[in-house]
Motif scaffolding. Sequence first.
Motif, PDB file in Angstrom:
ATOM      1  N   VAL A 102     -12.131  -0.007  -3.498  1.00  0.00           N
ATOM      2  CA  VAL A 102     -10.901   0.710  -3.833  1.00  0.00           C
ATOM      3  C   VAL A 102     -11.185   1.820  -4.849  1.00  0.00           C
TER       4      VAL A 102
ATOM      5  N   SER B  48      -3.761  -3.824   4.598  1.00  0.00           N
ATOM      6  CA  SER B  48      -4.215  -2.528   5.110  1.00  0.00           C
ATOM      7  C   SER B  48      -3.036  -1.665   5.549  1.00  0.00           C
TER       8      SER B  48
ATOM      9  N   LYS C 284     -13.791   3.562  -5.060  1.00  0.00           N
ATOM     10  CA  LYS C 284     -14.523   4.663  -4.410  1.00  0.00           C
ATOM     11  C   LYS C 284     -13.651   5.425  -3.431  1.00  0.00           C
ATOM     12  N   LEU C 285     -12.437   4.986  -3.186  1.00  0.00           N
ATOM     13  CA  LEU C 285     -11.571   5.677  -2.235  1.00  0.00           C
ATOM     14  C   LEU C 285     -11.268   7.125  -2.650  1.00  0.00           C
TER      15      LEU C 285
ATOM     16  N   CYS D  57      -1.226  -0.405   2.474  1.00  0.00           N
ATOM     17  CA  CYS D  57      -1.991   0.554   1.671  1.00  0.00           C
ATOM     18  C   CYS D  57      -2.127   1.912   2.348  1.00  0.00           C
TER      19      CYS D  57
ATOM     20  N   ARG E  74      -4.485  11.400  -0.310  1.00  0.00           N
ATOM     21  CA  ARG E  74      -5.323  12.420   0.315  1.00  0.00           C
ATOM     22  C   ARG E  74      -4.574  13.748   0.433  1.00  0.00           C
TER      23      ARG E  74
ATOM     24  N   ASP F 296      -5.187   0.681  -6.247  1.00  0.00           N
ATOM     25  CA  ASP F 296      -6.085  -0.289  -6.872  1.00  0.00           C
ATOM     26  C   ASP F 296      -5.309  -1.488  -7.403  1.00  0.00           C
TER      27      ASP F 296
ATOM     28  N   PHE G 218      -4.052   6.710  -5.852  1.00  0.00           N
ATOM     29  CA  PHE G 218      -5.206   5.831  -5.635  1.00  0.00           C
ATOM     30  C   PHE G 218      -5.273   4.752  -6.715  1.00  0.00           C
TER      31      PHE G 218
ATOM     32  N   GLY H 276     -11.908  10.242  -0.289  1.00  0.00           N
ATOM     33  CA  GLY H 276     -10.819  11.160   0.030  1.00  0.00           C
ATOM     34  C   GLY H 276     -11.185  12.604  -0.249  1.00  0.00           C
TER      35      GLY H 276
ATOM     36  N   LEU I 113      -2.892   5.797   0.784  1.00  0.00           N
ATOM     37  CA  LEU I 113      -4.077   6.557   1.178  1.00  0.00           C
ATOM     38  C   LEU I 113      -3.701   7.938   1.707  1.00  0.00           C
TER      39      LEU I 113
END
Length: 327
Positions: A282, A160, A284-285, A163, A171, A235, A231, A289, A167
Motif C-alpha cells: 500500500v 479490493s 508503494k502505491l 479500494c 491517480r 493505507d 493514498f 501511480g 486508487l
Amino acid sequence: MSLVLFLLQTSGPVLLIALVTGLVSGGCSAGLIALISYSIAQETAGALVVAAFVGLGAIALSTAMVSRILLVQFSQAAVFELQLQLCRQILATELKALEALGLPRLLVVLTEDIQAIAAAASILPVLMINIAGTVGCMVYVSWLSWQVLALVLLITLLASLSCRWFLVAGRRGLAAARDNQERLFQHFRSLIEGIKELKLHYLGRQDFFAIDLQQTAHQVRHYNQTGLSLFAVLDSWGKFIYFFAVGLVLFALPNWIGISPNTRVAYVLTFTYLLGPMENLVNKLPLLGQASVALDKLETLGLTINQSVATSAPPPVQSWHQLALKG
C-alpha cells in the motif's frame, strides 16, 4: 506491462536473479511462520525443528541480502538505460515535432518522469518478494482450514473493490499535478531566460511571480496533496480491513466452526506477518501511480520506453570530392 518489458530488455538477467532470490526469501519467511506456529502448538521442539528453523532463517536472510544488493545495481542500470533510450528517441525525432512539444515538456520527461518510472522499477522485485510470502502464507492457511481461506479471499475481494475508488481518485490527482508540472517548468524557463527584463520591470516581475509562477506552483502542490492524501486514506483503510479480519478469526470464527486455540494462534501469527507485506504494498502505491501517469504522458508525447533503439538520420551523401574557386 510496458515497464516490465523494458526492464526485461535492459536488465533481464539481474532482474531474474533478484526475483528468484526474492521469491526464495519470501517462501522461506512463510515457512518460518508455519514452523513457529507448529512449535507453539508442541510442548517441546525437537532437533529437526530447530535445524529447520536455523536453515530457513539462514536461507531467508542470505537470499534477501543478495536480492537487495542486486536491486541496487538494477535500479541504477534502469535509470541509465531509460535516460539514454529517451534521449535517442528525442535525437531521432524531427525538429518540427520537438518544437511542437516544447522544451518544458521534454525537461519534465527527462527529469521527473524518468525518476518516477525508475522508482517504480526498483520496487517491483520487492513487491514480488512480498507477493511470494503472501502466497506462501495463503497456502499455509488453506492447509489449516479451507473455510478460513475462503473467508480471507472473500474479504480480500471486497477490500479490493472498496479500494478501487481511492486508487482511481488518487491517480487522477497525480495526473493533474503532472499536467501542471509542465506549466511550472515553462515558468521556470521564462524566469531564467527573461531575468534581465524582469529585473528592469518591477510591476512585471511582481505579476509574473504572483499570477503565473506562484499560482501554478500552488496548483501542483494542491493536486499532489490531494492524490497522496487519498493514498494515505487507502493505507488506513487497508489496516482497518486487516484488523477486522484478525478480529473475525479470533472472536467470531470459533463460534461458527470448531477452531482450537493453537490453530487460532497460527492464524494470528500468519496475519501478523502479512501486515508487513500488505503495508509495504500500500505504501508503494503512490510510486506506482506516479509511474503510471509518467508512462501515459510518454505515450501522449509520442515516446515509448519499449521502442527499438532510435538512430539519427544518416548524413547526406556527398557526390563531389573537391571544391575549386575560379575567377
